[in-house]
Write a protein that holds these residues in place. Structure first.
Motif: not given
Length: 224
Positions: A1-7, A148-157, A165-174
């Motif tokens: 989980m991306t912590v900042r987005f979740a918060q 997220a799509q630009r970072f390689g997650r085409p199915y993020i919808w 992920g929050w701005f300038y963070e990769l999506p997904g667990y990190y």
């Protein structure tokens, strides 16, 4: 989980719950003194919108996806705009301080018009605040999905919304291993049936966000 987005998402939900709960409480007070014959249209509408908002958000906390969240945010944005506009049409020209001894009828007697005016002003103000919050949330959600799509997650919808992920963070667990670097566990992408370009199964891989917003694959040096 991306912590900042979740918060930030939880903070947004708490603000919506508090504002909607206040509007719902005031509308319930109007329902107790006016319904079924006095001011039924606005009173029923003022009961339905905050109740629907709370119900949708409770569902979204458990089963949210970017595509469902986007639809719900847009619908609620439109409903709160209608609510705010209707309340403004009813009470906006009135100066509550100028009302002294005036009263308005209720189903069981009368109520001071100043009290009714103040409660309507709160409904008006909170409705506009919720309208603005939903507008910002909708725009931010679209921006994060596009990132997220630009970072390689085409199915993020259709993935869990916590994967954003929050701005300038990769999506997904990190996990942050080094300053400026984000490394993904190899099992993360196989969960969704695709892998990042250039990924080799079993090979340690890390990704670094460049100043221009792109993601570059870099080797991970391991020592024995």
């Amino acid at each position: 989980m991306t912590v900042r987005f979740a918060q930030y998402r939880i903070g947004f939900y708490v603000a919506v719950f508090l504002l909607s709960g206040t509007v719902l409480g005031l509308a319930a007070h109007f329902a107790s003194i006016f319904l079924p014959h006095l001011h039924p249209d606005f009173t029923i509408f003022a009961l339905l919108i905050p109740a629907l908002t709370i119900f949708i958000f409770l569902l979204s906390l458990q089963f949210g996806q970017p595509r469902t969240e986007a639809v719900s945010l847009f619908i609620l944005w439109a409903l709160w705009l209608a609510m705010a506009s209707w309340a403004t049409d009813i009470i906006s020209p009135t100066q509550c301080d100028s009302l002294t001894s005036q009263t308005i009828p209720t189903k069981n007697g009368e109520i001071r018009e100043r009290e009714y005016c103040y409660e309507m002003k709160v409904i008006q103000a909170f409705s506009w605040m919720l309208f603005v919050l939903f507008a910002f949330a909708f725009v931010i959600l679209l921006a994060l999905v596009n990132q997220a799509q630009r970072f390689g997650r085409p199915y993020i919808w259709r993935e869990p919304i916590q994967e954003l992920g929050w701005f300038y963070e990769l999506p997904g667990y990190y996990n942050n291993h080094q300053q400026g670097m984000v490394q993904y566990p190899g099992v993360m992408y196989s969960q969704y049936g695709y892998q990042p370009q250039g990924y080799v199964q079993g090979q340690p891989t890390a990704y670094q966000i460049q100043p221009n917003g792109t993601v570059a694959q870099v080797p991970v040096v391991t020592t024995v």
